[in-house]
Write a protein that holds these residues in place. Structure first.
Motif, PDB file in Angstrom:
ATOM      1  N   ALA A  28       2.822   1.267  -0.963  1.00 35.21           N
ATOM      2  CA  ALA A  28       4.578   2.147  -0.289  1.00 35.21           C
ATOM      3  C   ALA A  28       3.564   2.941  -0.883  1.00 35.21           C
ATOM      4  O   ALA A  28       3.612   5.032  -0.841  1.00 35.21           O
ATOM      5  CB  ALA A  28       4.939   2.399  -2.790  1.00 35.21           C
ATOM      6  N   VAL A  29       2.291   2.645  -0.551  1.00 38.11           N
ATOM      7  CA  VAL A  29       1.885   3.594   1.404  1.00 38.11           C
ATOM      8  C   VAL A  29       1.304   2.354   1.759  1.00 38.11           C
ATOM      9  O   VAL A  29      -0.095   3.054   1.792  1.00 38.11           O
ATOM     10  CB  VAL A  29       1.360   4.454   0.854  1.00 38.11           C
ATOM     11  CG1 VAL A  29       0.511   4.967   1.462  1.00 38.11           C
ATOM     12  CG2 VAL A  29       2.427   5.849   0.386  1.00 38.11           C
ATOM     13  N   ALA A  30       1.770   1.863   2.174  1.00 38.42           N
ATOM     14  CA  ALA A  30       1.428   1.013   3.259  1.00 38.42           C
ATOM     15  C   ALA A  30       1.557   0.065   3.987  1.00 38.42           C
ATOM     16  O   ALA A  30       2.417   0.346   4.904  1.00 38.42           O
ATOM     17  CB  ALA A  30      -0.042   0.388   2.477  1.00 38.42           C
ATOM     18  N   SER A  54      -2.871   2.991  -1.877  1.00 42.05           N
ATOM     19  CA  SER A  54      -3.903   1.684  -1.676  1.00 42.05           C
ATOM     20  C   SER A  54      -2.207   0.391  -1.157  1.00 42.05           C
ATOM     21  O   SER A  54      -1.513   0.491  -1.272  1.00 42.05           O
ATOM     22  CB  SER A  54      -4.690   1.739  -2.355  1.00 42.05           C
ATOM     23  OG  SER A  54      -5.222   2.118  -3.168  1.00 42.05           O
ATOM     24  N   ASN A  55      -3.685  -0.165  -0.358  1.00 41.36           N
ATOM     25  CA  ASN A  55      -2.900  -1.102   0.071  1.00 41.36           C
ATOM     26  C   ASN A  55      -3.113  -2.323  -1.453  1.00 41.36           C
ATOM     27  O   ASN A  55      -4.021  -2.789  -1.624  1.00 41.36           O
ATOM     28  CB  ASN A  55      -3.692  -2.177   1.180  1.00 41.36           C
ATOM     29  CG  ASN A  55      -3.572  -2.051   2.255  1.00 41.36           C
ATOM     30  OD1 ASN A  55      -2.234  -1.935   2.415  1.00 41.36           O
ATOM     31  ND2 ASN A  55      -4.430  -2.112   3.374  1.00 41.36           N
ATOM     32  N   ALA A 100       1.398  -1.342  -0.095  1.00 38.97           N
ATOM     33  CA  ALA A 100       0.130   0.371   0.049  1.00 38.97           C
ATOM     34  C   ALA A 100       1.073   1.071  -0.106  1.00 38.97           C
ATOM     35  O   ALA A 100       1.848   1.344   0.823  1.00 38.97           O
ATOM     36  CB  ALA A 100      -0.993  -0.042   1.255  1.00 38.97           C
ATOM     37  N   ALA A 101       0.541   1.706  -0.714  1.00 42.69           N
ATOM     38  CA  ALA A 101       1.651   3.312  -0.751  1.00 42.69           C
ATOM     39  C   ALA A 101       1.136   4.702   0.773  1.00 42.69           C
ATOM     40  O   ALA A 101       0.352   4.466   1.358  1.00 42.69           O
ATOM     41  CB  ALA A 101       1.018   4.498  -2.032  1.00 42.69           C
ATOM     42  N   MET A 124      -6.996  -1.745  -2.194  1.00 40.93           N
ATOM     43  CA  MET A 124      -7.889  -0.815  -1.393  1.00 40.93           C
ATOM     44  C   MET A 124      -7.442  -0.026  -1.328  1.00 40.93           C
ATOM     45  O   MET A 124      -6.459   0.582  -1.031  1.00 40.93           O
ATOM     46  CB  MET A 124      -8.398  -2.016  -0.734  1.00 40.93           C
ATOM     47  CG  MET A 124      -8.776  -1.081   0.755  1.00 40.93           C
ATOM     48  SD  MET A 124      -8.196  -2.268   2.491  1.00 40.93           S
ATOM     49  CE  MET A 124      -9.413  -1.197   3.356  1.00 40.93           C
ATOM     50  N   ARG A 125      -8.219   1.600  -1.465  1.00 38.07           N
ATOM     51  CA  ARG A 125      -7.742   2.738  -1.383  1.00 38.07           C
ATOM     52  C   ARG A 125      -7.748   3.085   0.737  1.00 38.07           C
ATOM     53  O   ARG A 125      -8.802   2.570   0.887  1.00 38.07           O
ATOM     54  CB  ARG A 125      -8.705   3.535  -2.004  1.00 38.07           C
ATOM     55  CG  ARG A 125      -8.363   5.349  -1.361  1.00 38.07           C
ATOM     56  CD  ARG A 125      -7.040   5.417  -2.981  1.00 38.07           C
ATOM     57  NE  ARG A 125      -6.709   7.221  -3.147  1.00 38.07           N
ATOM     58  CZ  ARG A 125      -6.923   6.949  -4.133  1.00 38.07           C
ATOM     59  NH1 ARG A 125      -7.186   6.160  -5.248  1.00 38.07           N
ATOM     60  NH2 ARG A 125      -7.465   8.410  -4.605  1.00 38.07           N
TER      61      ARG A 125
END
Length: 352
Positions: free
Chosen positions: A15-17, A162-163, A8-9, A227-228
């Protein structure tokens, strides 16, 4: 050979989560999950639902999508408009698939006394485009570059917010939305638990979901989902009625959402106005963790903590040796600093 990965970002592969997953080989045997994380860049304004009333049912009964007879049929049953790799069409998920994902997500949050989230359709196209890029590329990234096949700027934005989870291969098995949630929660046993922390973020507020499952031109199967978890088109009010802490697992917890070898985790809800603030001041550096069962105290290992912005900005995690299903355990965390209490205690039992 198939591979599962997730991320996830912001808090991104993640690259976020955070990132975790599982899969199977071409012959159908289980493979070791691959997990990785990147330091998150927290969302500046976390959002929340306007009516934060947790969904009471821990086991929702979703509307079945179809009774598929093959992997291709199961994949096709997900869509009103089918995805297509050759034309870079991400397809259109059925409303029932998105509703199933939301119901299961909120049932998980209800296990932790967390507010239900609402569904945001504004990000649907971006989430679908992100999933298409990952499926076609057979890899995951929160920062896909413009030279990726089927690249779009919107899909790139979603990938960073997102994941992510994905799998590919000629022998890839078919996974449900509930399977994906389980992969994100257990993190494949990895110490990087960013996906879990986003799912259990008290201030999540809303989500959007995209998935692309299709047979690629080379004949292999691919499926990826996004998944946002932040960076939504519109914000929302701060939730109310939050619990004093978020413990994983807690209470009677479904076995499909917890692996006995996975890390346990705990975060304090010290502030109710957002992810950071008072929540970032909670410290576990001097804390002691005790897990007790019917036969006495169990061995606790691999303890670590941080104040990173993977959802709530404080976290301590650890492993426990000898856990068993159907057995009740008591966890006590003593010596917490910067929190409303110095000591916390709760119980859990893995069921099902």
């Amino acid at each position: 050979m198939s591979k599962w990965k997730c991320g996830a970002a912001l808090a991104a592969l993640i690259a976020v989560a955070g990132c975790g997953g599982s899969g199977n080989s071409g012959g159908g045997s289980a493979a070791v999950p691959v997990v990785s994380t990147v330091t998150p860049t927290p969302s500046p304004s976390p959002t929340a639902t306007a009516t934060p009333t947790p969904v009471p049912a821990a086991s929702p009964t979703p509307t079945p999508v179809a009774t598929p007879t093959s992997w291709s049929a199961a994949a096709a049953a997900l869509y009103d408009v089918q995805p297509d790799a050759a034309t870079c069409r991400a397809g259109t998920l059925k409303a029932s698939v998105k509703a199933d994902f939301l119901a299961r997500l909120n049932a998980i949050r209800a296990l932790h006394q967390l507010p239900a989230v609402t569904y945001s359709g504004f990000e649907d196209t971006q989430e679908a485009e992100s999933s298409l890029m990952m499926a076609v590329a057979k890899r995951l990234s929160h920062t896909p570059s413009a030279d990726w096949t089927c690249y779009t700027a919107g899909g790139s934005t979603a990938a960073g917010s997102s994941n992510l989870v994905g799998g590919w291969g000629t022998g890839l098995g078919f996974n449900s939305e509930d399977d994906y949630l389980g992969l994100w929660l257990t993190e494949g046993g990895s110490a990087a638990i960013g996906h879990r922390r986003w799912i259990l973020n008290p201030f999540l507020g809303k989500t959007s979901y995209g998935r692309v499952a299709l047979v690629l031109p080379d004949g292999s199967r691919a499926s990826a989902a996004s998944m946002r978890v932040f960076n939504f088109a519109a914000g929302g009010p701060v939730p109310t009625g939050l619990p004093a802490y978020v413990a994983y697992p807690s209470g009677d917890y479904p076995a499909r959402y917890f692996d006995l070898s996975a890390y346990l985790s705990f975060s304090v809800v010290a502030g109710t106005t957002g992810t950071f603030g008072a929540n970032a001041n909670v410290g576990f550096g001097r804390a002691t963790i005790t897990v007790t069962g019917p036969a006495g105290t169990l061995a606790v290992s691999d303890v670590s903590s941080d104040n990173d912005g993977y959802g709530l900005a404080n976290n301590v995690q650890w492993r426990v040796a000898g856990l068993q299903r159907g057995t009740s355990y008591t966890v006590r965390i003593a010596g917490v600093t910067g929190a409303p209490q110095t000591d916390y205690s709760y119980t859990f039992r893995i069921v099902g």
